[in-house]
Design an enzyme around this catalytic site. Structure first.
Site, PDB file in Angstrom:
ATOM      1  N   SER A   4     -49.467  40.739 -26.003  1.00  0.00           N
ATOM      2  CA  SER A   4     -49.779  39.500 -26.711  1.00  0.00           C
ATOM      3  C   SER A   4     -48.595  38.542 -26.739  1.00  0.00           C
ATOM      4  CB  SER A   4     -50.252  39.804 -28.136  1.00  0.00           C
ATOM      5  OG  SER A   4     -49.244  40.468 -28.828  1.00  0.00           O
ATOM      6  N   PHE A  25     -55.402  37.210 -27.671  1.00  0.00           N
ATOM      7  CA  PHE A  25     -56.004  37.406 -29.007  1.00  0.00           C
ATOM      8  C   PHE A  25     -56.000  36.097 -29.813  1.00  0.00           C
ATOM      9  CE2 PHE A  25     -53.716  41.781 -28.783  1.00  0.00           C
ATOM     10  CZ  PHE A  25     -54.738  42.358 -28.055  1.00  0.00           C
ATOM     11  N   ILE A  26     -56.214  34.976 -29.187  1.00  0.00           N
ATOM     12  CA  ILE A  26     -56.084  33.698 -29.887  1.00  0.00           C
ATOM     13  C   ILE A  26     -57.417  33.301 -30.530  1.00  0.00           C
ATOM     14  CG2 ILE A  26     -55.422  31.278 -29.677  1.00  0.00           C
ATOM     15  CD1 ILE A  26     -53.140  33.356 -29.159  1.00  0.00           C
ATOM     16  N   ARG A 132     -75.822  57.198 -58.628  1.00  0.00           N
ATOM     17  CA  ARG A 132     -76.052  58.372 -57.777  1.00  0.00           C
ATOM     18  C   ARG A 132     -75.856  59.660 -58.593  1.00  0.00           C
ATOM     19  NH1 ARG A 132     -78.668  60.910 -53.855  1.00  0.00           N
ATOM     20  NH2 ARG A 132     -77.352  62.159 -52.466  1.00  0.00           N
ATOM     21  N   GLN A 201     -66.662  57.132 -48.279  1.00  0.00           N
ATOM     22  CA  GLN A 201     -66.762  58.532 -48.706  1.00  0.00           C
ATOM     23  C   GLN A 201     -67.629  58.652 -49.961  1.00  0.00           C
ATOM     24  OE1 GLN A 201     -65.429  60.597 -46.624  1.00  0.00           O
ATOM     25  NE2 GLN A 201     -65.877  62.505 -47.698  1.00  0.00           N
ATOM     26  N   GLY A 204     -71.195  58.600 -49.246  1.00  0.00           N
ATOM     27  CA  GLY A 204     -71.695  59.714 -48.444  1.00  0.00           C
ATOM     28  C   GLY A 204     -72.336  59.206 -47.163  1.00  0.00           C
ATOM     29  N   GLU A 235     -51.519  38.495 -38.061  1.00  0.00           N
ATOM     30  CA  GLU A 235     -50.580  37.734 -38.923  1.00  0.00           C
ATOM     31  C   GLU A 235     -49.291  38.524 -39.155  1.00  0.00           C
ATOM     32  OE1 GLU A 235     -52.380  35.075 -39.159  1.00  0.00           O
ATOM     33  OE2 GLU A 235     -51.115  33.704 -40.301  1.00  0.00           O
ATOM     34  N   THR A 237     -47.950  42.612 -37.977  1.00  0.00           N
ATOM     35  CA  THR A 237     -48.442  43.935 -38.399  1.00  0.00           C
ATOM     36  C   THR A 237     -47.760  44.355 -39.708  1.00  0.00           C
ATOM     37  OG1 THR A 237     -46.727  45.143 -37.200  1.00  0.00           O
ATOM     38  CG2 THR A 237     -48.776  44.658 -35.996  1.00  0.00           C
ATOM     39  N   GLU A 239     -46.203  47.026 -40.291  1.00  0.00           N
ATOM     40  CA  GLU A 239     -44.872  47.601 -40.043  1.00  0.00           C
ATOM     41  C   GLU A 239     -43.828  46.481 -39.991  1.00  0.00           C
ATOM     42  OE1 GLU A 239     -47.622  48.404 -38.242  1.00  0.00           O
ATOM     43  OE2 GLU A 239     -47.883  50.327 -39.247  1.00  0.00           O
TER      44      GLU A 239
HETATM   45  C1  LIG Z   1     -58.375  39.852 -34.544  1.00  0.00           C
HETATM   46  C2  LIG Z   1     -57.040  39.328 -34.105  1.00  0.00           C
HETATM   47  C3  LIG Z   1     -56.776  37.970 -34.127  1.00  0.00           C
HETATM   48  C4  LIG Z   1     -55.555  37.467 -33.694  1.00  0.00           C
HETATM   49  N1  LIG Z   1     -55.344  36.122 -33.701  1.00  0.00           N
HETATM   50  C5  LIG Z   1     -54.186  35.631 -33.187  1.00  0.00           C
HETATM   51  C6  LIG Z   1     -53.988  34.220 -33.076  1.00  0.00           C
HETATM   52  O1  LIG Z   1     -54.858  33.410 -33.430  1.00  0.00           O
HETATM   53  N2  LIG Z   1     -52.813  33.763 -32.572  1.00  0.00           N
HETATM   54  C7  LIG Z   1     -51.838  34.618 -32.150  1.00  0.00           C
HETATM   55  O2  LIG Z   1     -50.784  34.167 -31.703  1.00  0.00           O
HETATM   56  N3  LIG Z   1     -52.003  35.962 -32.237  1.00  0.00           N
HETATM   57  C8  LIG Z   1     -53.155  36.490 -32.727  1.00  0.00           C
HETATM   58  N4  LIG Z   1     -53.337  37.856 -32.797  1.00  0.00           N
HETATM   59  C9  LIG Z   1     -52.274  38.719 -32.270  1.00  0.00           C
HETATM   60  C10 LIG Z   1     -51.573  39.525 -33.358  1.00  0.00           C
HETATM   61  O3  LIG Z   1     -50.685  38.707 -34.075  1.00  0.00           O
HETATM   62  C11 LIG Z   1     -50.887  40.714 -32.656  1.00  0.00           C
HETATM   63  O4  LIG Z   1     -51.895  41.569 -32.153  1.00  0.00           O
HETATM   64  C12 LIG Z   1     -49.982  41.469 -33.612  1.00  0.00           C
HETATM   65  O5  LIG Z   1     -48.881  40.680 -34.001  1.00  0.00           O
HETATM   66  C13 LIG Z   1     -49.458  42.752 -32.987  1.00  0.00           C
HETATM   67  O6  LIG Z   1     -48.907  42.515 -31.720  1.00  0.00           O
HETATM   68  P1  LIG Z   1     -49.371  43.421 -30.490  1.00  0.00           P
HETATM   69  O7  LIG Z   1     -50.858  43.455 -30.473  1.00  0.00           O
HETATM   70  O8  LIG Z   1     -48.660  42.945 -29.291  1.00  0.00           O
HETATM   71  O9  LIG Z   1     -48.908  44.894 -30.875  1.00  0.00           O
HETATM   72  P2  LIG Z   1     -47.466  45.515 -30.592  1.00  0.00           P
HETATM   73  O10 LIG Z   1     -46.409  44.498 -30.865  1.00  0.00           O
HETATM   74  O11 LIG Z   1     -47.519  46.174 -29.257  1.00  0.00           O
HETATM   75  O12 LIG Z   1     -47.384  46.620 -31.715  1.00  0.00           O
HETATM   76  C14 LIG Z   1     -47.957  47.926 -31.562  1.00  0.00           C
HETATM   77  C15 LIG Z   1     -47.562  48.763 -32.761  1.00  0.00           C
HETATM   78  O13 LIG Z   1     -46.151  48.927 -32.771  1.00  0.00           O
HETATM   79  C16 LIG Z   1     -45.662  48.639 -34.069  1.00  0.00           C
HETATM   80  N5  LIG Z   1     -44.295  48.120 -34.024  1.00  0.00           N
HETATM   81  C17 LIG Z   1     -43.828  47.063 -33.327  1.00  0.00           C
HETATM   82  N6  LIG Z   1     -42.520  46.872 -33.587  1.00  0.00           N
HETATM   83  C18 LIG Z   1     -42.172  47.851 -34.466  1.00  0.00           C
HETATM   84  C19 LIG Z   1     -40.946  48.185 -35.129  1.00  0.00           C
HETATM   85  N7  LIG Z   1     -39.830  47.479 -34.946  1.00  0.00           N
HETATM   86  N8  LIG Z   1     -40.961  49.238 -35.955  1.00  0.00           N
HETATM   87  C20 LIG Z   1     -42.106  49.958 -36.146  1.00  0.00           C
HETATM   88  N9  LIG Z   1     -43.270  49.685 -35.573  1.00  0.00           N
HETATM   89  C21 LIG Z   1     -43.298  48.642 -34.740  1.00  0.00           C
HETATM   90  C22 LIG Z   1     -46.610  47.572 -34.583  1.00  0.00           C
HETATM   91  O14 LIG Z   1     -46.529  47.473 -35.988  1.00  0.00           O
HETATM   92  C23 LIG Z   1     -47.928  48.123 -34.102  1.00  0.00           C
HETATM   93  O15 LIG Z   1     -48.396  49.109 -34.992  1.00  0.00           O
HETATM   94  C24 LIG Z   1     -54.552  38.367 -33.247  1.00  0.00           C
HETATM   95  C25 LIG Z   1     -54.822  39.747 -33.239  1.00  0.00           C
HETATM   96  C26 LIG Z   1     -56.042  40.229 -33.651  1.00  0.00           C
HETATM   97  C27 LIG Z   1     -56.305  41.731 -33.641  1.00  0.00           C
END
Ligand SMILES: Cc1cc2nc3c(=O)[nH]c(=O)nc-3n(C[C@H](O)[C@H](O)[C@H](O)COP(=O)(O)OP(=O)(O)OC[C@H]3O[C@@H](n4cnc5c(N)ncnc54)[C@H](O)[C@@H]3O)c2cc1C
Length: 252
Positions: A4, A25-26, A132, A201, A204, A235, A237, A239
């Protein structure tokens, strides 16, 4: 580079810029008329407004998702898309600041959406528990579930207060009210996932159903369970939110 965050670069053209890159994922990508795009311009992160209905902008088919079915997401490919010089937002080099400002408001709102989902799952659960009956008493009379609901109600209340605190500080003029913004986002969405799992859960077999074939009765907790997962990821993750909180505690 993660899927992404492919690089998006603006190169000089006679009367502006040409954009090359890939976003993933925009939200609303398949239907947007314009997009605010963060890109690298002369080595500096910059926000530009891009006309999406031009040659050089491609939007493949929308993604298929676990939830959020009312909202389209998808890739955007920029293949020499034109950006007039006047479409730079604020000034070159201010892109990250703009993105972080939008993310601050977004994270408070996403935390709030988690609180809403958690409260809805709790309300559904309480109503079901009162009605229930099994082994001669209602689920609401079983101490195991009473305690679980008491814990979740407390967590939801704490998450709601964190969202209000972050929002109040932001409304009062603080640009980046940390750590409460990160706390509100992470905790509000985590409690939604935890409460949704408990709700399924508590219901059930009915918790696994969205609609009964026999009489068309519908159930909401299955949907809340699916919807609660996305906000833990987008927005920023959870983490990454914890990393931001830790930076406040331990320093950069
Ligand atoms: C429904 C949806 C809508 C979205 N809309 C938008 C949008 O409008 N605009 C936009 O720009 N983006 C959008 N996104 C993108 C979203 O912001 C990213 O998916 C998100 O920031 C995670 O990035 P990634 O998918 O590359 O995961 P990765 O960066 O590959 O992360 C994978 C895992 O590794 C973990 N991780 C990464 N770094 C660390 C660290 N230093 N320590 C521990 N764990 C770590 C992460 O927490 C995650 O659990 C959207 C995503 C979704 C699912």
């Amino acid at each position: 580079m993660s899927p992404s965050s492919f690089g998006t670069v603006a190169t000089r053209d006679e009367d502006g810029w040409r954009l090359t890159g890939h976003k993933r994922f925009i939200i609303n990508a398949p239907i947007a008329d314009f997009a605010c795009v963060l890109c690298t311009m002369d080595g500096a992160l910059t926000m530009v407004v891009v006309d999406m209905k031009q040659e050089g902008v491609l939007t493949p088919a929308p993604d298929r998702k676990m939830g959020m079915h009312g909202c389209l997401t998808g890739d955007i490919l920029f293949e020499g898309a034109r950006v007039p010089a006047g479409n730079v937002v604020w000034q070159p080099g201010k892109g990250l600041r703009i993105a972080l400002g939008a993310l601050t408001r977004g994270r408070i709102a996403v935390g709030g959406s988690g609180v809403g989902m958690a409260q809805a799952a709790l309300d559904e659960s309480v109503s079901h528990m009162k009605n229930r009956k099994m082994f001669g008493k209602t689920l609401a009379e079983m101490q195991y579930w009473q305690f679980r609901i008491a814990e979740r109600a407390t967590e939801i209340s704490m998450a709601r207060d964190l969202c209000y605190k972050a929002a109040l500080r932001h409304d009062a003029g603080e640009e980046f009210p940390e750590p409460e913004t990160a706390m509100a986002k992470y905790y509000g969405t985590q409690v939604a996932g935890d409460m949704a799992r408990d709700a399924v859960q508590i219901f059930g077999g009915y918790g696994f159903m969205s609609r009964l074939g026999a009489d068309d009765t519908t159930y909401r907790v299955e949907q809340i369970y699916r919807e609660a997962k996305g906000p833990e990821i987008y927005e920023g993750t959870n983490e990454i939110q914890k990393w931001m909180i830790a930076r406040q505690i331990f320093g950069r």
